[in-house]
Enzyme design. Structure first.
Site, PDB file in Angstrom:
ATOM      1  N   LYS A 142     -42.342 -36.625   8.715  1.00 26.77           N
ATOM      2  CA  LYS A 142     -42.187 -35.780   9.901  1.00 26.77           C
ATOM      3  C   LYS A 142     -40.764 -35.256   9.983  1.00 26.77           C
ATOM      4  O   LYS A 142     -39.804 -36.001   9.756  1.00 26.77           O
ATOM      5  CB  LYS A 142     -42.534 -36.585  11.151  1.00 26.77           C
ATOM      6  CG  LYS A 142     -42.487 -35.776  12.453  1.00 26.77           C
ATOM      7  CD  LYS A 142     -42.855 -36.641  13.649  1.00 26.77           C
ATOM      8  CE  LYS A 142     -42.796 -35.862  14.952  1.00 26.77           C
ATOM      9  NZ  LYS A 142     -43.136 -36.691  16.129  1.00 26.77           N
ATOM     10  N   SER A 183     -47.332 -39.685  20.379  1.00 31.43           N
ATOM     11  CA  SER A 183     -47.214 -38.663  19.330  1.00 31.43           C
ATOM     12  C   SER A 183     -47.709 -39.070  17.954  1.00 31.43           C
ATOM     13  O   SER A 183     -47.761 -38.254  17.044  1.00 31.43           O
ATOM     14  CB  SER A 183     -45.767 -38.174  19.231  1.00 31.43           C
ATOM     15  OG  SER A 183     -45.432 -37.380  20.347  1.00 31.43           O
ATOM     16  N   SER A 192     -46.797 -35.021  19.074  1.00 29.38           N
ATOM     17  CA  SER A 192     -46.002 -34.021  18.386  1.00 29.38           C
ATOM     18  C   SER A 192     -46.051 -34.128  16.866  1.00 29.38           C
ATOM     19  O   SER A 192     -45.542 -33.259  16.154  1.00 29.38           O
ATOM     20  CB  SER A 192     -44.543 -34.140  18.838  1.00 29.38           C
ATOM     21  OG  SER A 192     -44.005 -35.407  18.447  1.00 29.38           O
TER      22      SER A 192
END
Length: 229
Positions: A82, A181, A157
């Site tokens: 990420k 997330s 996210s």
């Protein structure tokens, strides 16, 4: 299974195949890169791809495996990260134009530990800007789409990581979780995700959202795969 289908393997199955010598890390990595090339234009799971670095790391893994001896536990397995976790020499944007040209001089501790374990970096995945969102529509680099239905969101996210695992672009991908997330996009994309107990995994090198809540987690195909990482 042909080498072109190696992207379909779970982390555990891929590791077993590498250890048996059924295929090489380079072949596994190329299968993942080909899958990314085929689907990325539709899913948009990544912000930055690192194909040449991945090929170099995979070749090194293959050479190390040929030499034998004590080997890292996840040697030659592909990984996506990420884009809120620092990666040495690879830009880390946090999904924002503010950090568009930020290239960290160090790896986040969690990233370094998996690289030390032998994993191969495919690239940095898309996320809501500075991890502030729940749909991965709020990235400065465009929205990520759910690979099961491109008209739907993958959650956020960490939606890029969840979508990349669901689309069989990578067997495992880092996420982060402050208020859901990892857990929410894992649910939306039909993959396994874990939010470790706060403090269990180092946050060093994670660009903070809420330091008292941030947790570095992981996506994979199964709980068995998550246990391996």
């Amino acid at each position: 299974m042909s080498t072109a289908e190696l992207h379909e393997l779970s982390l555990a199955a891929a590791l077993a195949g590498l250890r048996r010598g059924d295929f090489s890390s380079r072949e596994l990595t190329e299968a993942c890169l080909a899958r990314i090339e085929r689907l990325e234009g539709q899913v948009h799971a990544f912000i930055t791809l690192t194909p040449e670095l991945a090929r170099e790391q995979a070749a090194q893994a293959d050479e190390r495996r040929k030499k034998g001896g004590a080997l890292p536990p996840l040697l030659g397995l592909p990984l996506a990260v990420k884009d809120v976790l620092c990666t040495r020499g690879v830009r880390t944007t946090c999904g924002s134009h503010i950090l568009e040209n930020f290239v960290p001089p160090f790896n986040a501790t969690a990233v370094q530990r998996l690289l030390d374990a032998g994993m191969v970096l495919l690239g940095k995945t898309n996320n809501d800007e500075f991890a502030m969102g729940s749909s991965t529509e709020n990235s400065a680099y465009g929205a990520t789409h759910n690979p099961w239905d491109l008209q739907r969101v993958p959650g956020g996210s960490s939606g890029g990581s969840a979508a990349a695992v669901a689309a069989r672009m990578t067997p495992a991908a880092f996420g982060t979780d402050t208020g859901g997330s990892v857990r929410q996009p894992a649910s939306y994309c039909g993959v396994s995700g874990i939010k470790p107990t706060y403090g269990r995994v180092s946050r060093y090198g994670l660009v903070a959202y809420g330091s008292s809540l941030d947790s570095v987690g992981m996506f994979a195909r199964s709980v068995e795969d998550l246990a391996l990482v």
